[in-house]
Design a protein around this motif. Structure first.
Motif, PDB file in Angstrom:
ATOM      1  N   ASN A  12      -3.286  12.297  -2.167  1.00 26.50           N
ATOM      2  CA  ASN A  12      -4.301  11.580  -1.368  1.00 26.50           C
ATOM      3  C   ASN A  12      -5.424  11.048  -2.249  1.00 26.50           C
ATOM      4  O   ASN A  12      -5.884   9.923  -2.078  1.00 26.50           O
ATOM      5  N   LEU A  13      -5.887  11.891  -3.160  1.00 27.54           N
ATOM      6  CA  LEU A  13      -6.983  11.472  -4.044  1.00 27.54           C
ATOM      7  C   LEU A  13      -6.544  10.328  -4.961  1.00 27.54           C
ATOM      8  O   LEU A  13      -7.283   9.357  -5.147  1.00 27.54           O
ATOM      9  N   GLY A  42      -6.343   7.222  -3.074  1.00 32.73           N
ATOM     10  CA  GLY A  42      -7.711   6.741  -2.844  1.00 32.73           C
ATOM     11  C   GLY A  42      -8.248   5.994  -4.056  1.00 32.73           C
ATOM     12  O   GLY A  42      -8.880   4.944  -3.930  1.00 32.73           O
ATOM     13  N   ARG A  50      -6.532   2.661  -4.275  1.00 31.70           N
ATOM     14  CA  ARG A  50      -7.073   1.776  -3.215  1.00 31.70           C
ATOM     15  C   ARG A  50      -8.432   1.208  -3.640  1.00 31.70           C
ATOM     16  O   ARG A  50      -8.712   0.028  -3.467  1.00 31.70           O
ATOM     17  N   ASN A  51      -9.258   2.076  -4.225  1.00 30.34           N
ATOM     18  CA  ASN A  51     -10.573   1.612  -4.674  1.00 30.34           C
ATOM     19  C   ASN A  51     -10.454   0.624  -5.827  1.00 30.34           C
ATOM     20  O   ASN A  51     -11.210  -0.345  -5.895  1.00 30.34           O
ATOM     21  N   ARG A  60      -9.517  -2.667  -4.238  1.00 30.64           N
ATOM     22  CA  ARG A  60     -10.518  -3.399  -3.439  1.00 30.64           C
ATOM     23  C   ARG A  60     -11.815  -3.663  -4.183  1.00 30.64           C
ATOM     24  O   ARG A  60     -12.511  -4.615  -3.881  1.00 30.64           O
ATOM     25  N   TYR A  61     -12.180  -2.790  -5.132  1.00 32.40           N
ATOM     26  CA  TYR A  61     -13.444  -3.000  -5.856  1.00 32.40           C
ATOM     27  C   TYR A  61     -13.235  -3.547  -7.268  1.00 32.40           C
ATOM     28  O   TYR A  61     -14.156  -4.077  -7.867  1.00 32.40           O
ATOM     29  N   PRO A  96     -12.965   8.602  -4.837  1.00 36.39           N
ATOM     30  CA  PRO A  96     -12.427   8.398  -3.486  1.00 36.39           C
ATOM     31  C   PRO A  96     -13.257   9.073  -2.392  1.00 36.39           C
ATOM     32  O   PRO A  96     -13.129   8.711  -1.223  1.00 36.39           O
ATOM     33  N   CYS A  97     -14.084  10.035  -2.783  1.00 30.53           N
ATOM     34  CA  CYS A  97     -14.840  10.794  -1.776  1.00 30.53           C
ATOM     35  C   CYS A  97     -16.310  10.378  -1.686  1.00 30.53           C
ATOM     36  O   CYS A  97     -17.108  11.046  -1.036  1.00 30.53           O
ATOM     37  N   MET A 135     -10.073  -3.211   7.221  1.00 31.30           N
ATOM     38  CA  MET A 135      -8.744  -3.438   6.685  1.00 31.30           C
ATOM     39  C   MET A 135      -8.631  -4.685   5.806  1.00 31.30           C
ATOM     40  O   MET A 135      -7.571  -4.988   5.297  1.00 31.30           O
ATOM     41  N   HIS A 187     -11.970  -5.627   0.114  1.00 32.09           N
ATOM     42  CA  HIS A 187     -13.362  -5.942  -0.215  1.00 32.09           C
ATOM     43  C   HIS A 187     -13.371  -6.833  -1.445  1.00 32.09           C
ATOM     44  O   HIS A 187     -12.740  -6.529  -2.450  1.00 32.09           O
TER      45      HIS A 187
END
Lengths: 189, 94
Positions: A31-32, A35, A38-39, A42-43, A49-50, A123, A126
């Motif tokens: 999961n981490l 994350g 995903r970051n 998008r960034y 992630p937290c 969704m 970014h």
């Protein structure tokens, strides 16, 4: 687009380099890592992630994984804020993983809430802003380690000197003042 | 602000969760509430507009909470920062 296995490899390499381990629960770890990917998608960078990222690199640089607070958290608690990195005793199950307090200063946390012109909708990826109407109000300074001489250009001194491991208190700001002693004259040929 | 509703048979309390979509601890909290059949609403703060983020910030701070996630608000009354399952259980009476 970064793949999960690349994120895992990067984290494993970093853990090995520092004598750390990754979260012992495979699902939590996945999961981490997801994350982080995903970051990064998008960034444009793998922010924690937290933590809530602003999407602006200059505001988020301290929470790029591995974040600036990781080593201090591992030393004090045995794992970092998101618990991606853990100490040996945690890896061996001798110390349990529980939520720990946020070490990141409030002034940096609130930057993720600062009002900017663009808005991101759910969704949709970014889009990092290049020219925000809000100028960066971060004042960068030059710091040097009074123990080993290491120099850096940052908002604050690092928590620990990356060269000699001296603490932040050992760092001092370098202030450069310029003084023109003699007028500069252009010599005519 | 758009929140997501997760249905559950236990509707004794009004549970609102502020989370981050990529956060392992937030996912654990969502799973914990689902496993305990608790009905709850959640907002993924990282997917919110800047205006909504600002509103969430004010909401958390006015309740005396910290800007960390997960943040769980039970019945507009109790605020819990972090996945502390014992505290969540106590607040929910489970």
């Amino acid at each position: 687009m970064i793949l999960l296995k690349e994120a895992r490899q990067r984290a494993e390499n970093d853990a090995r380099m520092h004598g750390y381990y990754l979260h012992p629960d495979p699902e939590f770890l996945r999961n981490l890592l997801e994350g982080l990917t995903r970051n990064e998608d998008r960034y444009g960078y793998p922010s924690c992630p937290c933590r809530l990222a602003s999407g602006k690199f200059e505001f988020d640089r301290d929470i790029l994984c591995p974040c600036e607070y990781r080593d201090a958290d591992l030393e004090e608690f045995g794992f970092c804020y998101c618990a991606l990195y853990v100490r040996k005793d945690v890896h061996e199950g001798k110390t349990s993983i529980v939520p720990i307090p946020e070490r990141r200063p409030m002034k940096k946390q609130t930057r993720a809430y600062a009002k900017v012109v663009e808005t991101s909708t759910e969704m949709q990826p970014h889009v990092p802003s290049t020219e925000s109407e809000q100028p960066s109000n971060i004042e960068m300074k030059m710091w040097y380690c009074r123990q080993c001489g290491y120099m850096c250009f940052r908002e604050d001194p690092p928590h620990v000197c990356p060269i000699c491991k001296a603490k932040a208190e050992i760092f001092a700001e370098i202030i450069i003042t310029t003084q023109v002693l003699t007028p500069i004259r252009r010599v005519k040929e | 602000m758009k929140s997501n509703k997760v249905p559950g048979r236990n509707r004794k309390h009004r549970v609102l969760l502020y989370a981050i979509s990529t956060c392992g601890w937030c996912k654990r909290t969502k799973d914990f509430l689902k496993d305990n059949d608790i009905e709850f609403k959640y907002v993924d703060v990282d997917l919110c507009s800047e205006e909504d983020r600002e509103e969430i910030k004010k909401d958390i701070l006015k309740r005396g909470g910290r800007l960390s996630y997960p943040t769980i608000i039970v019945d507009d009354d109790v605020i819990i920062n972090g996945f502390h399952d014992d505290m969540i259980k106590e607040a929910l009476g489970i």
